[in-house]
Design a protein around this motif. Structure first.
Motif, mmCIF file in Angstrom:
data_model
loop_
_atom_site.group_PDB
_atom_site.id
_atom_site.type_symbol
_atom_site.label_atom_id
_atom_site.label_comp_id
_atom_site.label_asym_id
_atom_site.label_seq_id
_atom_site.Cartn_x
_atom_site.Cartn_y
_atom_site.Cartn_z
ATOM 1 N N LEU A 226 -12.942 9.750 12.295
ATOM 2 C CA LEU A 226 -14.303 10.141 11.930
ATOM 3 C C LEU A 226 -14.403 11.656 11.733
ATOM 4 N N SER A 227 -13.453 12.406 12.307
ATOM 5 C CA SER A 227 -13.544 13.871 12.274
ATOM 6 C C SER A 227 -12.350 14.560 11.616
ATOM 7 N N GLN A 228 -11.265 13.842 11.383
ATOM 8 C CA GLN A 228 -10.077 14.472 10.791
ATOM 9 C C GLN A 228 -10.310 14.780 9.320
ATOM 10 N N TYR A 229 -9.667 15.828 8.820
ATOM 11 C CA TYR A 229 -9.815 16.240 7.430
ATOM 12 C C TYR A 229 -8.704 15.639 6.566
ATOM 13 N N PRO A 230 -8.983 15.382 5.298
ATOM 14 C CA PRO A 230 -7.922 14.919 4.391
ATOM 15 C C PRO A 230 -6.728 15.863 4.354
ATOM 16 N N SER A 231 -6.981 17.176 4.481
ATOM 17 C CA SER A 231 -5.888 18.147 4.412
ATOM 18 C C SER A 231 -4.955 18.060 5.610
ATOM 19 N N GLU A 232 -5.388 17.417 6.676
ATOM 20 C CA GLU A 232 -4.572 17.266 7.873
ATOM 21 C C GLU A 232 -3.760 15.972 7.863
ATOM 22 N N THR A 233 -4.040 15.119 6.904
ATOM 23 C CA THR A 233 -3.522 13.755 6.941
ATOM 24 C C THR A 233 -2.296 13.599 6.050
ATOM 25 N N ASN A 234 -1.250 13.000 6.601
ATOM 26 C CA ASN A 234 -0.030 12.742 5.833
ATOM 27 C C ASN A 234 -0.078 11.423 5.068
ATOM 28 N N TYR A 235 -0.679 10.412 5.685
ATOM 29 C CA TYR A 235 -0.777 9.077 5.069
ATOM 30 C C TYR A 235 -2.198 8.576 5.234
ATOM 31 N N PRO A 236 -2.975 8.545 4.149
ATOM 32 C CA PRO A 236 -2.668 8.927 2.775
ATOM 33 C C PRO A 236 -2.581 10.451 2.614
ATOM 34 N N LYS A 237 -1.855 10.866 1.587
ATOM 35 C CA LYS A 237 -1.696 12.289 1.292
ATOM 36 C C LYS A 237 -2.638 12.655 0.143
ATOM 37 N N TYR A 238 -3.856 13.047 0.533
ATOM 38 C CA TYR A 238 -4.867 13.361 -0.458
ATOM 39 C C TYR A 238 -4.716 14.791 -0.972
ATOM 40 N N ASP A 239 -5.095 14.994 -2.230
ATOM 41 C CA ASP A 239 -5.097 16.329 -2.809
ATOM 42 C C ASP A 239 -6.206 17.146 -2.149
ATOM 43 N N SER A 240 -5.827 18.241 -1.493
ATOM 44 C CA SER A 240 -6.788 19.024 -0.715
ATOM 45 C C SER A 240 -7.764 19.794 -1.593
ATOM 46 N N ALA A 241 -7.422 20.013 -2.849
ATOM 47 C CA ALA A 241 -8.359 20.686 -3.748
ATOM 48 C C ALA A 241 -9.493 19.748 -4.146
ATOM 49 N N GLU A 242 -9.169 18.482 -4.318
ATOM 50 C CA GLU A 242 -10.184 17.483 -4.685
ATOM 51 C C GLU A 242 -10.915 16.973 -3.451
ATOM 52 N N TYR A 243 -10.146 16.666 -2.407
ATOM 53 C CA TYR A 243 -10.714 16.122 -1.170
ATOM 54 C C TYR A 243 -10.569 17.174 -0.074
ATOM 55 N N TYR A 244 -11.425 18.161 -0.165
ATOM 56 C CA TYR A 244 -11.381 19.320 0.721
ATOM 57 C C TYR A 244 -11.981 18.971 2.090
ATOM 58 N N ASP A 245 -11.893 19.918 3.020
ATOM 59 C CA ASP A 245 -12.245 19.629 4.414
ATOM 60 C C ASP A 245 -13.683 19.158 4.582
ATOM 61 N N SER A 246 -14.615 19.743 3.834
ATOM 62 C CA SER A 246 -16.024 19.370 4.007
ATOM 63 C C SER A 246 -16.470 18.304 3.010
ATOM 64 N N ASP B 256 0.863 -1.184 0.000
ATOM 65 C CA ASP B 256 0.000 0.000 0.000
ATOM 66 C C ASP B 256 0.897 1.232 0.000
ATOM 67 N N THR B 257 1.036 1.846 -1.155
ATOM 68 C CA THR B 257 1.950 2.981 -1.287
ATOM 69 C C THR B 257 1.445 4.218 -0.562
ATOM 70 N N THR B 258 0.174 4.211 -0.115
ATOM 71 C CA THR B 258 -0.351 5.363 0.630
ATOM 72 C C THR B 258 -0.044 5.266 2.124
ATOM 73 N N ALA B 259 0.475 4.125 2.582
ATOM 74 C CA ALA B 259 0.810 3.947 3.998
ATOM 75 C C ALA B 259 2.271 4.323 4.239
ATOM 76 N N GLN B 260 2.574 4.732 5.442
ATOM 77 C CA GLN B 260 3.931 5.184 5.757
ATOM 78 C C GLN B 260 4.935 4.054 5.589
ATOM 79 N N ASN B 261 4.562 2.830 5.981
ATOM 80 C CA ASN B 261 5.467 1.682 5.831
ATOM 81 C C ASN B 261 5.210 0.921 4.536
ATOM 82 N N ARG B 262 4.284 1.448 3.701
ATOM 83 C CA ARG B 262 3.965 0.875 2.384
ATOM 84 C C ARG B 262 3.349 -0.511 2.480
ATOM 85 N N LEU B 263 2.746 -0.803 3.627
ATOM 86 C CA LEU B 263 2.090 -2.098 3.830
ATOM 87 C C LEU B 263 0.655 -1.893 4.302
#
Length: 430
Positions: free
Chosen positions: A290-310, A128-135
């Protein structure tokens, strides 16, 4: 006399059928007092929009112990909606519960897992390349399922929990209306009964637990035929001039979805038999993602323009895509076939208010399913936003005898690493 009896029976049956939808005067008055156009259009045409709403008031006593009062609008357990991605919530809870049962084997939610293929329709998941250890791990699947509603994460939790265990455990907890029978892979009912083998590994690659491939022999009762729409496109993109049949697919009634979320946020508020067997760390983990935003997350690192806070916060999803700084929403949403669903616990830490809100709406005016011509943008999401804001502003003005202490829901969220040059994830199957 016989004709009179039959006439009375018909009238009584009609009364019972029409009495199934439940609407409380308080919620009706709250909603109709707001003049927002999309909200009022949906409320005035509640049958065609198949709308259902549950608003839960939370009041605390002097010791901060909460009590709950539920208010309904057009709520009807017989009015089917496709639960879409909301089924990821019970799958996450059951996966964590199963991991706690495997703790003696040295397995937890962060343990790396290798999912194998045992039949031609199954797929492996070894990296899983989106995980920090890739597993892959169950923890990472849950993150992805909550942050952006990733479908592959749901399928992997389904394979881990197993179709038989999923449905037996939910029934044992009193969720008799919930049925989870399929993955999001286009498989046949028979193929969905089979789940993959998998291996849980130590850091050095040693297998600490092996789960065999499992087949579910249990039968399901499909007493009620559920068909929606006037036509649909099949998997070959051919137009079929008849309704789509939802009889044998996933089912998750709105009240049971609300109770599942309540059992997570307030486990002591539901009977012990209805709770999930989770640790304190599990609850903190769930509250965070359940409450964290994609823009706050390092793994996975989502594009904040596509996966915005709301992005998956429908009751606060408006044009700017920003969330109020003082508000956190702990929730799970779903969207498919023209249905939108959201079950949320809302906490405002500045104004010290809290409430729960669950709703579903159907936006498919042409009656054709699988044509990707749903009114999500013009009716669905605007309705959800207007509904959420109407209830939120009512709560802001509502008098409480005791202000809630919400510190248990204050989470320590991640922060994006500004020096991280990895490309962002722009496309997720959800």
């Amino acid at each position: 006399m016989k004709s009179i009896f039959l006439f009375c029976l018909i009238i009584w049956t009609s009364v019972l059928c029409n009495a199934q939808a439940k609407t409380d005067s308080l919620l009706h008055d709250i909603l109709t007092s707001d003049e927002r156009s999309v909200l009022q259009d949906v409320l005035h045409n509640k049958d065609s929009f198949r709308v259902q709403i549950i608003y839960t008031q939370i009041n605390r006593d002097r010791h901060n112990k909460p009590s709950f009062q539920h208010f309904f609008f057009n709520f009807d357990t017989n009015l089917y909606f496709n639960p879409a991605s909301t089924v990821k919530l019970p799958l996450a809870l059951l996966s964590l519960e199963k991991l706690n049962q495997l703790a003696l084997h040295g397995v937890d939610k962060y343990t790396s897992v290798q999912i194998d293929s045992n039949y031609f329709w199954q797929t492996t998941d070894h990296t899983d390349t989106t995980a920090q250890n890739r597993l892959p791990s169950i923890a990472h699947y849950i993150r992805k399922a909550f942050l952006v509603s990733d479908n592959d994460a749901y399928n992997r939790m389904y394979q881990f929990a197993g179709q038989q265990e999923i449905n037996r455990n939910l029934r044992a907890k009193g969720y008799h209306g919930t049925r989870i029978t399929r993955q999001f892979l286009g498989l046949t009912p028979e193929q969905n009964r089979h789940t993959n083998s998998m291996r849980f590994l130590k850091d050095d690659g040693t297998v600490v637990y092996y789960q065999q491939p499992v087949f579910n022999p249990d039968t399901f009762r499909f007493d009620k035929v559920i068909k929606i729409g006037k036509a649909h496109y099949n998997r070959d993109d051919s137009l079929i001039l008849e309704p789509i049949d939802f009889t044998r697919v996933n089912n998750l009634p709105l009240d049971e979805l609300q109770q599942m979320l309540q059992s997570v946020m307030f486990p002591e508020s539901v009977p012990e038999t209805q709770r999930f067997n989770l640790s304190k760390r599990d609850y903190r983990f769930l509250y965070q993602y359940l409450s964290q935003y994609p823009s706050e997350t390092n793994y996975p690192k989502y594009d904040s323009a596509e996966y915005y806070d709301s992005y998956v916060k429908f009751f606060f999803r408006e044009g700017s895509h920003h969330m109020p700084q003082n508000v956190r929403v702990f929730n799970k949403v779903g969207w498919a076939y023209g249905f939108l669903i959201d079950a949320s616990y809302v906490a405002d830490f500045q104004n010290n208010i809290e409430f729960m809100l669950a709703a579903t709406v159907y936006v498919n005016s042409d009656g054709i399913l699988n044509d990707d011509q749903y009114e999500y943008e013009t009716q669905g999401w605007p309705f959800m936003y207007e509904l959420g804001q109407t209830v939120y502003h009512y709560e802001l003005a509502r008098t409480r005898k005791y202000k809630p202490n919400l510190k248990q829901f204050r989470m320590r969220y991640e922060h994006r690493d500004s020096k991280d040059t990895r490309p962002t994830i722009k496309n997720v199957d959800n």
